[in-house]
Design an enzyme around this catalytic site. Structure first.
Site, PDB file in Angstrom:
ATOM      1  N   LYS A  28      35.357  37.917  42.638  1.00 33.88           N
ATOM      2  CA  LYS A  28      36.070  39.193  42.721  1.00 33.88           C
ATOM      3  C   LYS A  28      36.188  39.560  44.190  1.00 33.88           C
ATOM      4  O   LYS A  28      35.344  39.174  45.006  1.00 33.88           O
ATOM      5  CB  LYS A  28      35.291  40.283  41.970  1.00 33.88           C
ATOM      6  CG  LYS A  28      36.103  41.527  41.665  1.00 33.88           C
ATOM      7  CD  LYS A  28      37.151  41.254  40.596  1.00 33.88           C
ATOM      8  CE  LYS A  28      37.247  42.290  39.550  1.00 33.88           C
ATOM      9  NZ  LYS A  28      37.802  41.793  38.300  1.00 33.88           N
ATOM     10  N   GLY A  83      47.712  52.814  33.590  1.00 35.75           N
ATOM     11  CA  GLY A  83      48.176  51.799  34.550  1.00 35.75           C
ATOM     12  C   GLY A  83      48.735  50.640  33.732  1.00 35.75           C
ATOM     13  O   GLY A  83      49.055  50.796  32.547  1.00 35.75           O
ATOM     14  N   ASN A  84      48.812  49.479  34.343  1.00 32.46           N
ATOM     15  CA  ASN A  84      49.384  48.311  33.663  1.00 32.46           C
ATOM     16  C   ASN A  84      48.696  48.048  32.321  1.00 32.46           C
ATOM     17  O   ASN A  84      49.352  47.897  31.286  1.00 32.46           O
ATOM     18  CB  ASN A  84      49.270  47.097  34.602  1.00 32.46           C
ATOM     19  CG  ASN A  84      49.807  45.828  33.959  1.00 32.46           C
ATOM     20  OD1 ASN A  84      50.737  45.877  33.158  1.00 32.46           O
ATOM     21  ND2 ASN A  84      49.203  44.700  34.274  1.00 32.46           N
ATOM     22  N   GLY A 111      46.438  50.016  30.409  1.00 30.99           N
ATOM     23  CA  GLY A 111      46.455  51.113  29.438  1.00 30.99           C
ATOM     24  C   GLY A 111      47.838  51.320  28.836  1.00 30.99           C
ATOM     25  O   GLY A 111      47.991  51.475  27.628  1.00 30.99           O
TER      26      GLY A 111
HETATM   27  N1  GLU Z   1      41.528  41.076  37.364  1.00 26.93           N
HETATM   28  C1  GLU Z   1      41.584  40.503  36.038  1.00 26.93           C
HETATM   29  C2  GLU Z   1      40.216  40.530  35.396  1.00 26.93           C
HETATM   30  O1  GLU Z   1      39.359  41.297  35.763  1.00 26.93           O
HETATM   31  C3  GLU Z   1      42.236  39.128  36.035  1.00 26.93           C
HETATM   32  C4  GLU Z   1      41.564  38.077  36.840  1.00 26.93           C
HETATM   33  C5  GLU Z   1      42.334  36.786  36.963  1.00 26.93           C
HETATM   34  O2  GLU Z   1      43.387  36.663  36.375  1.00 26.93           O
HETATM   35  O3  GLU Z   1      41.852  35.909  37.688  1.00 26.93           O
HETATM   36  O4  GLU Z   1      39.979  39.861  34.433  1.00 26.93           O
END
Ligand code: GLU
Length: 415
Positions: free
Chosen positions: A105, A219-220, A222
């Site tokens: 992340k 957002g996207n 929800g």
């Molecule tokens: N940000 C999204 C998650 O928390 C997608 C992560 C991704 O596609 O690598 O699952």
């Protein structure tokens, strides 16, 4: 081993599972200390000509099962501890849905609304320049997260490809379709959650037509889950964004709500709706509550007041561990984030596969395969947790941790 980098939240979260699985010290180290932590600062020229320094993070938690994978968020509350926790959750999430990935992340501590599009572009490019030597299709693959979207992924990919001097679309997922993105990726997180809910509906004795839903966050994620569940016949009685929410016991036509929000920038003043606060939305008497905003929304302060029968965690970590205990005692079922919102990373994986093969799938094929992945994960969960009377989070953690530790063992990193 030096324990400075321990992810404190991760230790707390695996406490119970560590006892069930009788984990030893080496195993606990693997599960609580990220493999690589990048903290960096980078300069960006603002539109005014002033130069400002921004702090960025990228945590690559565990790569035993494959390259690390996870989004990058832009948010004023981004901090290293949070990014570590979310990278840990990505590790488990990828294992839950059986993707050949580890977890990562990243984030930048900014309030994106304060910056122009040009400034956001320079921030995105600056961020990628700092980590470009530590990412790549076989190393670590970023994607969108809170406040980042396909446009930002396009800038990031462009910067990465400029630095490397060639096309490498599989280095970043969640890209626009015109830049080698995948069909369906935009709403895949929501679609995955809706598939999971439908797969489990029977076992909860739920009939979509008679099920009311309250969605926190527009957002996207929800907005799309409200739209999809409405299309499937669920009654969406409340939705909210960061300014507040709207409620109507009879349910909303979500397309009209989306039109209103696009036109006015807000949900408030929607015809026939009662205005409510985000706190009130969480405490509504709805069959299904869908937190689709940020972390720590249901805490020990409000958990006792939750009236929903089932919570579908579309945000990452919307319920604190203390609140989890309270909900368990109240017999409120929780479908945990690492399953409920895994649809996004599943379609990211499909995007990466398509990029690697240079062969692109139809939207219906993407959705068909997404459904197979989600249904399979639900089946695996029900095997660990036969009648859903058990704590689903515990079961998913047990399964995912076993998969990660097995990969470490096979690599010779554990006895
Ligand atoms: N940000 C999204 C998650 O928390 C997608 C992560 C991704 O596609 O690598 O699952």
């Amino acid at each position: 081993m030096e324990k400075d980098n321990v992810c404190i939240n991760c230790s707390n979260q695996i406490d119970k599972v560590a006892k069930i699985l009788k984990l030893g010290e080496a195993e606990l180290d693997i599960l609580t200390i990220p493999k690589r932590i990048l903290t960096f600062s980078f300069p960006v020229k603002l539109d005014s000509g002033e130069i400002r320094y921004f702090t960025g993070y990228r945590v690559q938690f565990n790569d035993a099962r494959g390259p690390t994978k996870g989004g990058i968020r832009f948010h004023p509350e981004v901090n290293l501890e949070e990014i570590k926790t979310l990278a840990f959750l990505m590790t488990l999430k990828c294992a839950v849905v059986n993707l050949p990935y580890g977890g990562a992340k990243g984030g930048v501590m900014i309030e994106p609304k304060r910056f122009s599009a040009n400034e956001l572009e320079r921030i995105s490019r600056g961020y990628i320049r700092e980590i470009n030597n530590f990412i790549g299709p076989d190393v670590d693959i970023p994607a969108p997260d809170v406040n980042t979207d396909s446009k930002i992924m396009a800038w990031m990919l462009d910067e990465y490809e400029k630095l490397k001097g060639r096309h490498i679309p599989a280095a970043i997922t969640g890209k626009p379709i015109a830049l080698s993105g995948s069909k369906g990726r935009e709403y895949s997180t929501s679609m995955g959650g809706a598939y999971v809910l439908n797969e489990m509906a029977d076992s909860f004795g739920m009939n979509p037509k008679k099920t009311s839903v309250a969605v926190q966050g527009f957002g996207n994620v929800g907005m799309n889950i409200a739209r999809i569940l409405h299309e499937w016949g669920y009654k969406v009685i409340a939705v909210s964004d960061s300014h507040g929410g709207i409620f109507n016991q009879k349910g909303f036509g979500i397309k009209d709500v989306i039109g209103h929000k696009n036109k006015t920038g807000r949900l408030s003043k929607f015809k026939g709706a009662k205005e409510i606060s985000n706190e009130e939305l969480l405490e509504l008497k709805a069959d299904v509550l869908v937190p689709a905003a940020l972390e720590d929304q249901i805490t020990k302060k409000n958990a006792g007041k939750i009236k929903a029968k089932l919570i579908l965690e579309m945000a990452n970590r919307p319920i604190t561990p203390e609140a989890d205990e309270i909900l368990l005692k109240k017999n409120i079922k929780v479908i945990p984030d690492i399953l409920a919102n895994a649809g996004g990373v599943v379609v990211s994986y499909f995007e990466w596969v398509q990029n690697s093969q240079n062969y692109y799938w139809s939207e219906s094929l993407v959705l068909e395969r997404l459904k197979i992945y989600m249904a399979h994960a639900v089946k695996e969960l029900s095997r660990t947790c036969t009648d859903f009377k058990c704590d689903m989070r515990e079961s998913l953690y047990v399964d995912a941790i076993k998969k990660v530790l097995e990969a470490e063992r096979l690599r010779g990193n554990l006895r």
